[in-house]
Design a protein around this motif. Structure first.
Motif, mmCIF file in Angstrom:
data_model
loop_
_atom_site.group_PDB
_atom_site.id
_atom_site.type_symbol
_atom_site.label_atom_id
_atom_site.label_comp_id
_atom_site.label_asym_id
_atom_site.label_seq_id
_atom_site.Cartn_x
_atom_site.Cartn_y
_atom_site.Cartn_z
ATOM 1 N N SER A 1 5.483 -3.639 0.565
ATOM 2 C CA SER A 1 4.040 -3.652 0.807
ATOM 3 C C SER A 1 3.286 -4.608 -0.105
ATOM 4 N N LYS A 2 4.017 -5.265 -1.018
ATOM 5 C CA LYS A 2 3.358 -6.184 -1.953
ATOM 6 C C LYS A 2 2.825 -7.405 -1.204
ATOM 7 N N PRO A 3 1.538 -7.730 -1.343
ATOM 8 C CA PRO A 3 0.975 -8.890 -0.627
ATOM 9 C C PRO A 3 1.483 -10.203 -1.216
ATOM 10 N N ALA A 4 1.445 -11.242 -0.388
ATOM 11 C CA ALA A 4 1.958 -12.547 -0.814
ATOM 12 C C ALA A 4 1.041 -13.230 -1.811
ATOM 13 N N ALA A 5 -0.265 -12.978 -1.710
ATOM 14 C CA ALA A 5 -1.242 -13.645 -2.582
ATOM 15 C C ALA A 5 -1.990 -12.603 -3.404
ATOM 16 N N PRO A 6 -2.541 -13.042 -4.551
ATOM 17 C CA PRO A 6 -3.329 -12.115 -5.367
ATOM 18 C C PRO A 6 -4.523 -11.571 -4.578
ATOM 19 N N VAL A 7 -4.881 -10.311 -4.841
ATOM 20 C CA VAL A 7 -6.016 -9.697 -4.157
ATOM 21 C C VAL A 7 -7.260 -9.905 -5.014
ATOM 22 N N VAL A 8 -8.115 -10.820 -4.575
ATOM 23 C CA VAL A 8 -9.353 -11.110 -5.292
ATOM 24 C C VAL A 8 -10.511 -10.500 -4.511
ATOM 25 N N LEU A 9 -11.229 -9.598 -5.166
ATOM 26 C CA LEU A 9 -12.336 -8.911 -4.508
ATOM 27 C C LEU A 9 -13.668 -9.509 -4.936
ATOM 28 N N ALA A 10 -14.416 -10.013 -3.962
ATOM 29 C CA ALA A 10 -15.798 -10.404 -4.246
ATOM 30 C C ALA A 10 -16.619 -9.130 -4.394
ATOM 31 N N ALA A 11 -17.808 -9.261 -4.922
ATOM 32 C CA ALA A 11 -18.673 -8.086 -5.085
ATOM 33 C C ALA A 11 -18.867 -7.391 -3.746
ATOM 34 N N GLY A 12 -18.577 -6.086 -3.719
ATOM 35 C CA GLY A 12 -18.733 -5.312 -2.493
ATOM 36 C C GLY A 12 -17.507 -5.235 -1.623
ATOM 37 N N ASP A 13 -16.476 -6.032 -1.905
ATOM 38 C CA ASP A 13 -15.265 -6.039 -1.073
ATOM 39 C C ASP A 13 -14.346 -4.866 -1.410
ATOM 40 N N PRO A 14 -13.614 -4.345 -0.389
ATOM 41 C CA PRO A 14 -12.655 -3.273 -0.628
ATOM 42 C C PRO A 14 -11.207 -3.775 -0.605
ATOM 43 N N ALA A 15 -10.326 -2.987 -1.191
ATOM 44 C CA ALA A 15 -8.887 -3.175 -1.054
ATOM 45 C C ALA A 15 -8.302 -1.801 -0.742
ATOM 46 N N TYR A 16 -7.099 -1.807 -0.130
ATOM 47 C CA TYR A 16 -6.531 -0.550 0.343
ATOM 48 C C TYR A 16 -5.098 -0.384 -0.157
ATOM 49 N N ALA A 17 -4.690 0.884 -0.275
ATOM 50 C CA ALA A 17 -3.300 1.211 -0.586
ATOM 51 C C ALA A 17 -2.928 2.455 0.211
ATOM 52 N N LEU A 18 -1.819 2.369 0.943
ATOM 53 C CA LEU A 18 -1.348 3.513 1.716
ATOM 54 C C LEU A 18 -0.481 4.391 0.818
ATOM 55 N N VAL A 19 -0.665 5.700 0.893
ATOM 56 C CA VAL A 19 0.065 6.639 0.033
ATOM 57 C C VAL A 19 0.720 7.711 0.902
ATOM 58 N N LYS A 20 2.007 7.875 0.739
ATOM 59 C CA LYS A 20 2.730 8.926 1.463
ATOM 60 C C LYS A 20 2.671 10.220 0.651
ATOM 61 N N LEU A 21 2.371 11.336 1.322
ATOM 62 C CA LEU A 21 2.259 12.631 0.653
ATOM 63 C C LEU A 21 3.524 13.475 0.835
ATOM 64 N N SER A 22 4.045 13.484 2.047
ATOM 65 C CA SER A 22 5.199 14.337 2.353
ATOM 66 C C SER A 22 5.785 13.904 3.691
ATOM 67 N N ASP A 23 6.784 14.640 4.136
ATOM 68 C CA ASP A 23 7.358 14.378 5.459
ATOM 69 C C ASP A 23 6.641 15.162 6.545
ATOM 70 N N GLY A 24 5.651 15.969 6.156
ATOM 71 C CA GLY A 24 4.872 16.749 7.124
ATOM 72 C C GLY A 24 5.485 18.126 7.367
ATOM 73 N N GLY A 25 4.720 18.905 8.061
ATOM 74 C CA GLY A 25 5.172 20.256 8.376
ATOM 75 C C GLY A 25 5.050 21.185 7.179
#
Length: 239
Positions: A160-184
């Motif tokens: 999931s590592k992006p190819a380029a650095p993540v540069v955030l301008a003022a007000g910009d968002p970045a995201y990260a997906l997080v797994k909690l469990s296998d469900g159920g």
């Protein structure tokens, strides 16, 4: 008597002339000195011609030196100024600019969590929004700890590592997906109402509230996190 004196006088004159001629022949200076002189002159003349020709050849040497000025054809080295045409590397200055952008700290961003997909909710999406008023660089992945009983950070997913650095301008968002469990329903799942997040390069703990009134169910053995990225990607963030 007069005749005898006269003859003796003539003999004396003749003898003197003979002696002089013989002396001149023995010295050899009269006749031989002249050709010797001429040979030395011709030698000087040949030397003179050598020097004389050296003057014009000197001019040809100067012409050759002009050929050396033809080495100003090293203006081809001015073609190396074409390497200054590596101003195209000024494109690299763009990279340098992003590299010189300060790293985002806990003071620069606001981190929130939302459930991803539908039930059973197995993933969260973390959002880090730049609220600093200036650009900053978000590096690595979020360092997450869900439970007090598990002090180790949630492992990251390399793909999931992006190819380029993540540069955030003022007000910009970045995201990260997080797994909690296998469900159920699983006895290893534990309810989590809030959890801690740290940004890479900053030891400040950010407390993030879990979404929903009852929080989320987390299996510490199954939990994973992706890297920060400007947008979630179908394959890189599928885990």
């Amino acid at each position: 008597m007069n005749t005898l004196r006269h003859r003796s006088a003539l003999l004396a004159v003749a003898g003197t002339a003979l002696v002089l001629s013989l002396t001149a022949c023995e010295n050899g200076e009269g006749v031989k000195s002249t050709p010797a002189g001429t040979s030395s002159v011709t030698a000087e003349a040949s030397d003179g011609k050598g020097t004389g020709t050296s003057d014009p050849t000197g001019s040809t040497d100067s012409a050759a030196s002009k050929g050396s000025t033809g080495s100003t054809g090293s203006k081809g080295s001015a073609g190396s100024a074409g390497t200054t045409g590596a101003d195209g590397s000024s494109g690299s200055t763009g990279k340098q600019a992003s590299a010189s952008t300060p790293v985002c700290t806990a003071r620069d961003v606001t981190v929130t969590a939302a459930k991803e997909g539908g039930p059973p909710y197995t993933h969260l999406v973390l959002t880090a929004k730049n609220t600093s008023g200036h650009s900053c660089r978000l590096t690595g992945f979020p360092h997450i700890q869900f439970l007090e009983s598990h002090k180790q950070d949630v492992p990251s997913v390399a793909k999931s590592k992006p190819a380029a650095p993540v540069v955030l301008a003022a007000g910009d968002p970045a995201y990260a997906l997080v797994k909690l469990s296998d469900g159920g329903v699983d006895e290893d799942n534990e309810p989590v109402l809030a959890f801690s997040v740290m940004l890479e390069g900053d030891s400040t703990v950010i407390v993030v509230s879990a979404p929903g009134s009852g929080g989320v169910a987390v299996d510490p053995a199954k939990a994973l996190t992706g890297y920060w990225t400007p947008e979630l990607r179908n394959e890189a963030d599928d885990f």
